[in-house]
Motif scaffolding. Structure first.
Motif, mmCIF file in Angstrom:
data_model
loop_
_atom_site.group_PDB
_atom_site.id
_atom_site.type_symbol
_atom_site.label_atom_id
_atom_site.label_comp_id
_atom_site.label_asym_id
_atom_site.label_seq_id
_atom_site.Cartn_x
_atom_site.Cartn_y
_atom_site.Cartn_z
ATOM 1 N N MET A 373 0.828 -1.204 0.000
ATOM 2 C CA MET A 373 0.000 0.000 0.000
ATOM 3 C C MET A 373 0.862 1.253 0.000
ATOM 4 O O MET A 373 1.785 1.381 0.811
ATOM 5 C CB MET A 373 -0.913 0.025 1.234
ATOM 6 N N THR A 400 -3.325 4.719 -3.548
ATOM 7 C CA THR A 400 -4.364 5.193 -2.623
ATOM 8 C C THR A 400 -4.700 6.676 -2.776
ATOM 9 O O THR A 400 -5.578 7.181 -2.074
ATOM 10 C CB THR A 400 -3.907 4.958 -1.168
ATOM 11 N N TRP A 403 -8.445 7.830 -3.212
ATOM 12 C CA TRP A 403 -9.474 7.251 -2.351
ATOM 13 C C TRP A 403 -10.308 8.305 -1.619
ATOM 14 O O TRP A 403 -11.435 8.039 -1.234
ATOM 15 C CB TRP A 403 -8.830 6.297 -1.341
ATOM 16 N N ALA A 421 -11.607 2.759 2.898
ATOM 17 C CA ALA A 421 -10.283 2.237 2.559
ATOM 18 C C ALA A 421 -10.292 0.714 2.525
ATOM 19 O O ALA A 421 -9.685 0.092 1.639
ATOM 20 C CB ALA A 421 -9.251 2.738 3.564
#
Length: 434
Positions: A373, A400, A403, A421
């Motif tokens: 991640m 990410t 998001w 998430a």
């Protein structure tokens, strides 16, 4: 009209006739009773059950009251209504006695499986409870008990015959009373402090219970001090209650991360257990969406190089504490959420250590897919992408930046942000393992 004259011969004949009639009636009654007894039968002569379940036996056609008994009360007991409660794996004879006759049911208590509404598939196993996560035996509180220093570690059991269960915890924490969370039959989690270990399972039927060590302060000394929580005992409130261990058979997703994985400030701004919750972290919501068992290894302040309140990532993989090696486990998917706390680490040093973390995880879990991640802060994003690209056979990067999460403090996702998430990450995992 002539009078009937009785002599002793006539009297004897009459007496003999009466006695024969009485004898015939008596023998006829006994024959009828015997015939009725011969018609009595158990509704089950052979029966298989699983531990911590109940079933009802009936003796149909019994001429008189029925007395029930078990030949092996360690395996199963039966009450005087014919209700059997299975306790542990084994065999027993359940007997029903009526008059001079005894009828026997051959009972086998065997391990079985069951699926709860949250998608967890449980298998009966030996013992009172089974656990997943980072547990080890530790001497604490005058005994030696299963112990964990990690939020998100869980244990499981099923129960029958009681509405309430007492879970006795022992802790050596100093920065606030830890919390646990529990779910009954896959329903919503209930959260309470460990000093209030009485839980309500709803009724006396068979229920499957999942318990999670939900929150300890990120300030606890878990590395050198082994601060944490132990499970001392699990007891039904009623004497009729039975508790038996079950263990989930679902796939496992392991999360190595920092306070965001731990669930710090998922509930509110407090850095104490009051504001922390593993069951409100992105990791929990991700595993829930996948219907996987989560393995938590998230510790506040830790990183790829930074140790924080615990230790750095490579040591977390290898050890439960400074003085204790980590036990091996099988992971189907591994998620690495690190980098935020390495903000002051030089890029090359971070890159080399991150690569070492990934190769170590692959060596321990050669069949697992590893997802890397990008931190929500986007720190060290390029280094993480480079590592994923150089190990693309088993690694995949998780971007990410798009998001758009909501946060408690600008860094830690709140419950809504964590759920978003977790759902996004679950989609990435599903795509990666196709």
């Amino acid at each position: 009209m002539r009078k009937l004259r009785w002599g002793w011969k006539q009297g004897a004949v009459l007496f003999l006739a009466v006695m024969l009639f009485i004898a015939a009636a008596s023998w006829g009654g006994k024959d009828a009773q015997a015939a009725q007894m011969s018609k009595a039968a158990l509704n089950k002569q052979v029966l298989t059950m699983t531990p911590a379940t109940t079933k009802k036996l009936k003796l149909n056609g019994a001429a008189s009251g029925v007395r029930w008994s078990s030949s092996n009360k360690k395996v199963a007991v039966v009450d005087q209504t014919g209700k059997i409660t299975a306790k542990k794996k084994g065999k027993a004879k359940i007997k029903a006695t009526s008059g001079k006759e005894t009828y026997v049911c051959q009972l086998t208590v065997a391990y079985g499986s069951y699926k709860t509404s949250d998608g967890m598939k449980y298998q009966d196993v030996k013992g009172t409870f089974a656990y997943t996560g980072r547990w080890f035996k530790k001497s604490i509180g005058g005994g030696r008990y299963p112990f964990t220093s990690t939020d998100g570690s869980a244990f499981y059991f099923k129960v029958v015959g009681t509405k309430y269960v007492n879970i006795s915890f022992v802790s050596n924490t100093s920065a606030g009373k830890p919390y646990f969370a529990y779910s009954v039959d896959g329903k919503a989690m209930n959260r309470q402090k460990i000093n209030k270990g009485k839980i309500n399972v709803g009724n006396t039927k068979t229920h499957y219970v999942r318990v999670v060590v939900d929150a300890m302060s990120e300030k606890e000394n878990r590395w050198t001090g082994e601060a944490g929580v132990a499970v001392k005992s699990i007891q039904p409130v009623t004497k009729e209650g039975v508790i038996s261990a079950v263990k989930p058979q679902n796939k496992t997703v392991a999360f190595y991360g920092d306070s965001i994985t731990q669930g710090v400030r998922a509930l509110n701004m407090a850095l104490t257990p009051f504001g922390t919750s593993a069951t409100h972290s992105y990791a929990w919501y991700c595993a829930e969406k996948l219907k996987y068992v989560p393995y938590f290894a998230g510790y506040g302040g830790s990183g790829i190089i930074q140790s924080g309140s615990f230790t750095n990532c490579i040591n977390t993989i290898e050890r439960f504490s400074a003085g204790r090696k980590a036990e091996s486990f099988d992971a189907d998917v591994i998620v690495v959420e690190h980098g935020t706390n390495d903000v002051y680490t030089h890029g090359t040093a971070f890159l080399n250590e991150y690569r070492r973390v990934v190769t170590t995880l692959h060596k321990k879990h050669p069949k697992a897919k590893i997802l890397l991640m990008i931190p929500f802060t986007q720190i060290h994003a390029d280094s993480i992408r480079k590592v994923a690209a150089s190990h693309k056979k088993y690694c995949k990067v998780v971007e990410t930046s798009s998001w758009k999460l909501s946060y408690t403090d600008g860094l830690h996702p709140n419950t809504s942000g964590a759920k978003k998430a977790g759902v996004n990450l679950a989609k990435k995992i599903k795509s990666a393992i196709k």
